[in-house]
Design an enzyme around this catalytic site. Sequence first.
Site, PDB file in Angstrom:
ATOM      1  N   ASP A  75       0.798  -1.610   0.038  1.00 32.50           N
ATOM      2  CA  ASP A  75       0.219  -0.269  -0.286  1.00 32.50           C
ATOM      3  C   ASP A  75       0.589   1.127  -0.113  1.00 32.50           C
ATOM      4  O   ASP A  75       2.246   1.063   0.421  1.00 32.50           O
ATOM      5  CB  ASP A  75      -0.876   0.022   1.360  1.00 32.50           C
ATOM      6  CG  ASP A  75      -2.125   0.964   1.397  1.00 32.50           C
ATOM      7  OD1 ASP A  75      -2.040   1.999   0.505  1.00 32.50           O
ATOM      8  OD2 ASP A  75      -3.193   0.815   2.156  1.00 32.50           O
ATOM      9  N   HIS A  76       0.399   2.609  -0.305  1.00 31.57           N
ATOM     10  CA  HIS A  76       0.845   3.320  -0.212  1.00 31.57           C
ATOM     11  C   HIS A  76       0.747   4.431   1.428  1.00 31.57           C
ATOM     12  O   HIS A  76       0.015   4.609   1.863  1.00 31.57           O
ATOM     13  CB  HIS A  76       0.958   4.757  -0.969  1.00 31.57           C
ATOM     14  CG  HIS A  76       0.747   4.348  -2.435  1.00 31.57           C
ATOM     15  ND1 HIS A  76      -0.955   4.619  -3.405  1.00 31.57           N
ATOM     16  CD2 HIS A  76       1.721   3.983  -3.319  1.00 31.57           C
ATOM     17  CE1 HIS A  76      -0.188   4.174  -4.633  1.00 31.57           C
ATOM     18  NE2 HIS A  76       1.089   3.512  -4.406  1.00 31.57           N
ATOM     19  N   HIS A 101      -5.199   3.782   2.029  1.00 29.84           N
ATOM     20  CA  HIS A 101      -6.304   3.460   2.052  1.00 29.84           C
ATOM     21  C   HIS A 101      -5.964   2.595   0.472  1.00 29.84           C
ATOM     22  O   HIS A 101      -7.230   2.767  -0.931  1.00 29.84           O
ATOM     23  CB  HIS A 101      -7.360   4.248   1.568  1.00 29.84           C
ATOM     24  CG  HIS A 101      -7.432   5.378   3.015  1.00 29.84           C
ATOM     25  ND1 HIS A 101      -7.193   4.024   4.177  1.00 29.84           N
ATOM     26  CD2 HIS A 101      -7.909   6.428   3.051  1.00 29.84           C
ATOM     27  CE1 HIS A 101      -7.091   5.231   4.742  1.00 29.84           C
ATOM     28  NE2 HIS A 101      -6.740   6.700   4.568  1.00 29.84           N
ATOM     29  N   HIS A 102      -4.650   2.492  -0.073  1.00 31.95           N
ATOM     30  CA  HIS A 102      -5.129   1.727  -1.405  1.00 31.95           C
ATOM     31  C   HIS A 102      -4.148   0.790  -1.435  1.00 31.95           C
ATOM     32  O   HIS A 102      -2.840  -0.024  -2.222  1.00 31.95           O
ATOM     33  CB  HIS A 102      -3.689   2.590  -2.190  1.00 31.95           C
ATOM     34  CG  HIS A 102      -3.824   3.933  -2.601  1.00 31.95           C
ATOM     35  ND1 HIS A 102      -3.694   4.971  -2.608  1.00 31.95           N
ATOM     36  CD2 HIS A 102      -4.485   4.357  -2.354  1.00 31.95           C
ATOM     37  CE1 HIS A 102      -4.055   5.995  -2.701  1.00 31.95           C
ATOM     38  NE2 HIS A 102      -5.243   5.573  -2.199  1.00 31.95           N
ATOM     39  N   PRO A 103      -4.350  -1.086  -0.732  1.00 28.42           N
ATOM     40  CA  PRO A 103      -4.236  -2.100  -0.516  1.00 28.42           C
ATOM     41  C   PRO A 103      -3.982  -2.923  -2.052  1.00 28.42           C
ATOM     42  O   PRO A 103      -5.618  -2.627  -2.123  1.00 28.42           O
ATOM     43  CB  PRO A 103      -4.822  -2.715   0.635  1.00 28.42           C
ATOM     44  CG  PRO A 103      -6.202  -1.982   0.598  1.00 28.42           C
ATOM     45  CD  PRO A 103      -5.850  -0.315  -0.382  1.00 28.42           C
TER      46      PRO A 103
END
Length: 535
Positions: free
Chosen positions: A298-299, A471-473
């Site tokens: 993720d980021h 919130h980018h899994p």
Amino acid sequence: MSDDDNYDYIVVGAGSAGAPVAARLSEGGRYRVLLLEAGPKHTPLWVKVPVGYIFFLGKSVANNWNFNSAPEPHCQDRVINVPRGRGLGGTSLINSMMYVRGAPSDYDGWRSAGNMGWGYDDVLPYFKKAEKHSWGASDYHGAEGPLEVRPPQSDSPLHDAMVKAGEELGYPVTDDFNGDQYEGFGRYHHNQFVKSGLRCSTGAAYLDASRRSESLHIVTDARAERILFEGRRATGVRYRRGGQSLTARCHGEIIISAGAFQTPQLLMLSGIGPGEALRRHGIDVVVDKEAVGGNLHDHYGADVQATSLKPVTLYRSMTPFGALRSLYQFAVQGKGAYTFFPFDSGAMVRSAPDVSGPDLQLLFGDYTREGGKKTMHRHGFNLSWCQSVPTSRGRVSLADGNPLSAPHIIHNFLETDKDKQVQRRAFRLARDVLAAEAFKSYFGEEISPGPDCQTDDEIDQYIAANGGQHHHPVGTARMGVDESDVVDPSLRVHGVRGLRVADASIMPTIVSGNTNAPTIMIGEKAADLILKEAP
């Protein structure tokens, strides 16, 4: 629903990918499609209002799974909150609405790894197919799709200052991160309905009753428990609804679109995953596949916050008078602060001159979130960042064999020295941006972390203690040509028949930008792949 129902296709999850998959498969009425969604049918108005994002993101509400990670070993053993959307639209119901596709080289990298059909030239038509951009059709944008996109709307001068600051520091300026110039400082485009200013989720875009085919059957409040197999062929889905365990049968294909956490969870509950771990939970192994749940990334990033010398921030709309004014503008005109998303400007930049492409994303917000809260009590702003190309990897696993349990999540953020180095560079860049001449008349004082944070060790401690995921899994059902991967380039699960995955979990490597638009593209492409093979 009785156990006798039989469908051509079953889609599990009505999120950013699942909604497009189900809508496209049911178009024309040729195929009977069942869409199972664990969340509720209805979405409250405050979820649809763009500014609501900063208030409900970390809270337990009907439209948020609100997961938590295990203690993160490289982030001072903090438990990191992991919001995920529930309902028709999935996480597109609670995300930032930012329409960012990532760099063309991200997709060319997938193709170079053997995933033919996934280069940028291959996927661009699907981005355009999904899109209805207010600018109209062009080489880079679509105008006939269901997903409405519009350019930035905020009138805060701080966002202009952000872009000017980047220009002062020698960075290029772009008016479209999804056009012919990805790198540079600019303003973000958002998924919003042009007329109302409301959030345009995939539920609203693809599953609205006015668009819906009669051949699409949507069942909400339906929690998938496991995929059913006859031998190694997927034949149905067992799900729970209203306290009952029900079965839906399928003579075509089942498509899992439950997201980067719950897709691997459902695969493992169904017997596809690391064999030894599944047996410990009493699950019969269908395919022993170590890659299921692995490759989680993720980021990650933190931010620098400052007070504003001028009353030009979002706080204007939080005072009693400002709130009434903004509410009137929103209700009557479809305009005003309540239709703006706070992160309206930002940048895609390189952390060092020798980096091959942008590996940092900056996001400027005209509000403060002090003390870890999503509230504000004074005029201020923040400049956050995330590392676009992280090297640390985590895993999703089963907490137990209960389908109703939350998955066990460990990200391992900041595990590698390279990630720590890039984070330090991002921190110093954020300070340089806010120190530019463009911010001179606005910048009051740094309130987080404060001017005493200077050395590498101090910066590392601040980022580990205060950073979070964006919130980018992705990556937990990675795509690849090898049997050790989870899905092939047609998104079929290796080792079984009649089962595909279509969501962000299939990304072998994360895109260097927000993941919602790429996930929608994956849904569009998945539907096309399936229909091309349909009888």
